[in-house]
Design a protein around this motif. Sequence first.
Motif, mmCIF file in Angstrom:
data_model
loop_
_atom_site.group_PDB
_atom_site.id
_atom_site.type_symbol
_atom_site.label_atom_id
_atom_site.label_comp_id
_atom_site.label_asym_id
_atom_site.label_seq_id
_atom_site.Cartn_x
_atom_site.Cartn_y
_atom_site.Cartn_z
ATOM 1 N N LEU A 120 100.181 97.780 58.984
ATOM 2 C CA LEU A 120 98.888 97.715 59.662
ATOM 3 C C LEU A 120 99.061 97.263 61.116
ATOM 4 C CD1 LEU A 120 96.815 96.040 56.808
ATOM 5 C CD2 LEU A 120 97.052 98.478 57.322
ATOM 6 N N VAL A 121 99.950 96.305 61.339
ATOM 7 C CA VAL A 121 100.219 95.836 62.700
ATOM 8 C C VAL A 121 100.815 96.951 63.542
ATOM 9 C CG1 VAL A 121 101.623 94.263 64.089
ATOM 10 C CG2 VAL A 121 100.480 93.425 62.028
ATOM 11 N N LEU A 122 101.787 97.659 62.969
ATOM 12 C CA LEU A 122 102.451 98.736 63.706
ATOM 13 C C LEU A 122 101.504 99.905 63.965
ATOM 14 C CD1 LEU A 122 105.928 98.687 61.927
ATOM 15 C CD2 LEU A 122 105.365 97.852 64.212
ATOM 16 N N LEU A 123 100.618 100.189 63.016
ATOM 17 C CA LEU A 123 99.633 101.257 63.204
ATOM 18 C C LEU A 123 98.730 100.940 64.395
ATOM 19 C CD1 LEU A 123 98.370 103.890 62.129
ATOM 20 C CD2 LEU A 123 96.895 102.467 60.680
ATOM 21 N N LEU A 139 95.945 113.038 63.999
ATOM 22 C CA LEU A 139 96.812 113.689 63.010
ATOM 23 C C LEU A 139 97.978 112.774 62.637
ATOM 24 C CD1 LEU A 139 97.620 116.192 61.378
ATOM 25 C CD2 LEU A 139 98.838 117.024 63.414
ATOM 26 N N LEU A 140 98.629 112.173 63.627
ATOM 27 C CA LEU A 140 99.749 111.272 63.349
ATOM 28 C C LEU A 140 99.295 110.058 62.551
ATOM 29 C CD1 LEU A 140 101.633 111.336 66.782
ATOM 30 C CD2 LEU A 140 102.362 112.382 64.637
ATOM 31 N N THR A 141 98.090 109.556 62.848
ATOM 32 C CA THR A 141 97.554 108.415 62.097
ATOM 33 C C THR A 141 97.345 108.788 60.634
ATOM 34 O OG1 THR A 141 96.448 107.544 64.071
ATOM 35 C CG2 THR A 141 95.626 106.796 61.929
ATOM 36 N N PHE A 142 96.759 109.949 60.402
ATOM 37 C CA PHE A 142 96.507 110.394 59.022
ATOM 38 C C PHE A 142 97.807 110.623 58.263
ATOM 39 C CE2 PHE A 142 92.024 112.271 59.854
ATOM 40 C CZ PHE A 142 91.493 110.988 59.796
ATOM 41 N N ILE A 143 98.806 111.187 58.922
ATOM 42 C CA ILE A 143 100.097 111.423 58.262
ATOM 43 C C ILE A 143 100.735 110.085 57.896
ATOM 44 C CG2 ILE A 143 102.451 112.250 58.611
ATOM 45 C CD1 ILE A 143 101.281 114.498 60.339
ATOM 46 N N GLY A 144 100.718 109.143 58.845
ATOM 47 C CA GLY A 144 101.283 107.824 58.562
ATOM 48 C C GLY A 144 100.540 107.109 57.453
ATOM 49 N N VAL A 145 99.204 107.167 57.478
ATOM 50 C CA VAL A 145 98.393 106.519 56.443
ATOM 51 C C VAL A 145 98.629 107.168 55.090
ATOM 52 C CG1 VAL A 145 96.020 106.177 55.643
ATOM 53 C CG2 VAL A 145 96.630 105.648 58.011
ATOM 54 N N ILE A 171 91.629 99.459 59.225
ATOM 55 C CA ILE A 171 92.509 99.388 60.395
ATOM 56 C C ILE A 171 92.676 100.766 61.051
ATOM 57 C CG2 ILE A 171 94.854 98.899 61.177
ATOM 58 C CD1 ILE A 171 93.161 96.433 60.618
ATOM 59 N N SER A 172 92.814 101.822 60.248
ATOM 60 C CA SER A 172 92.993 103.157 60.825
ATOM 61 C C SER A 172 91.742 103.604 61.577
ATOM 62 C CB SER A 172 93.366 104.169 59.743
ATOM 63 O OG SER A 172 92.355 104.243 58.752
#
Length: 388
Positions: A120-123, A139-145, A171-172
């Motif tokens: 969560l911190v790194l996101l 898109l990158l956020t959704f892939i990471g999540v 957080i996202s």
Amino acid sequence: MTYKSFNYYGYDRDTYKECSTLIRSTNRKHITILNTWFIFINLIYFIFAYLNLFGVNEGRLPFYGISILTGLFFEIWLLFFPRRVEKYNYIAVFISIIILLSYGIISSVAHPYMPATMFLVLLMLTSLSFIGSMYIMILLTFIGVAGFLATSYLYKTFSIAYHDSYNVAVISTLSILLHYTFQRTRVAQFILYQREQQIQKELEIKSSFDALTSLLNRGKFFSIAEEIIRSQYGEYIALCLLDLDGFKQINDNLGHQMGDKVIQTVGRTLLEILNLQDIKRENSTNLILSEQRSLAGRLGGDDFIVFIRGKKSRSEVTDLLKEMLAALNSVQFDSLNGIHASFGFTEITENDRDIDNAYKRADEALYESKRAGKNQIHFSTEALSGDA
């Protein structure tokens, strides 16, 4: 707001692209900062694992060691190849995000009985650090999540995974909103900076060039000439003064508007023959110094000065000045039948620590042209040893 402007943080594509250099440079700096932080954190964890301190067991040593090596390889690229990093900016950003989010996911899996915090911190950090485009960052956020939640439900109990789901949803969402707001502000700062630079450039041009002829003004000409003289080593350079013949009669008989037109024509002729048409659009000092360009200036009234470079001998300079004189003599407009001018020139020698002595020699040669009947070229043969 259109979907296109949303992608560029509320600005149109062209405005955003104008800031691309600053965006790439800023991204590189932020990638370097985050990667240095990444190496430092893993180094601390590696020491803790090695000494078995604070609950970090020795079995994690390979993980932290690999993380440090990965960060170091990436750091070498960032520090020693900055231009390539900026050229392939998106690739560098993707690598950084992949490293950081993957690290967060692996850290989450390593502690299956605890809700994740590192991911969560790194996101949040990645959302605030990088400027790309909204759609790519979403898109990158959704892939990471998605990767985080998949591993969370796979390796953790349902209650903890459910807790992770709630946290990452909050957080996202927050990171996307903050990314848009924060980066929109940053792009606005870039645009303001670009405009200030443009205004500064325009002011520099206005303060460096004669408004009537687009030649260098007196102050700027002598400033650049002095710098060239101080830095020249074995380069052949000539200094020429030219004064229009009968210019007062042109003003008196044909009017001051005709006089201004004559001055403009002389300026344009000098720029064309010396191939200096682009000098006003560029940083004049850097361009002249780096490319060994000649320079031309207006001293005031009908007096002009030329600093000739790129020639190898006096005869080559004489041929160039003859070309200038012939071009001026062939001018025909309204009731004016040619522009006549007297030239005086000299060579810059090793004894010329500044432009003063050379200027005196060229000035004497100019008046010799006047005394000899005007509309001709004279070279100063006196005091080339520097005792003019």
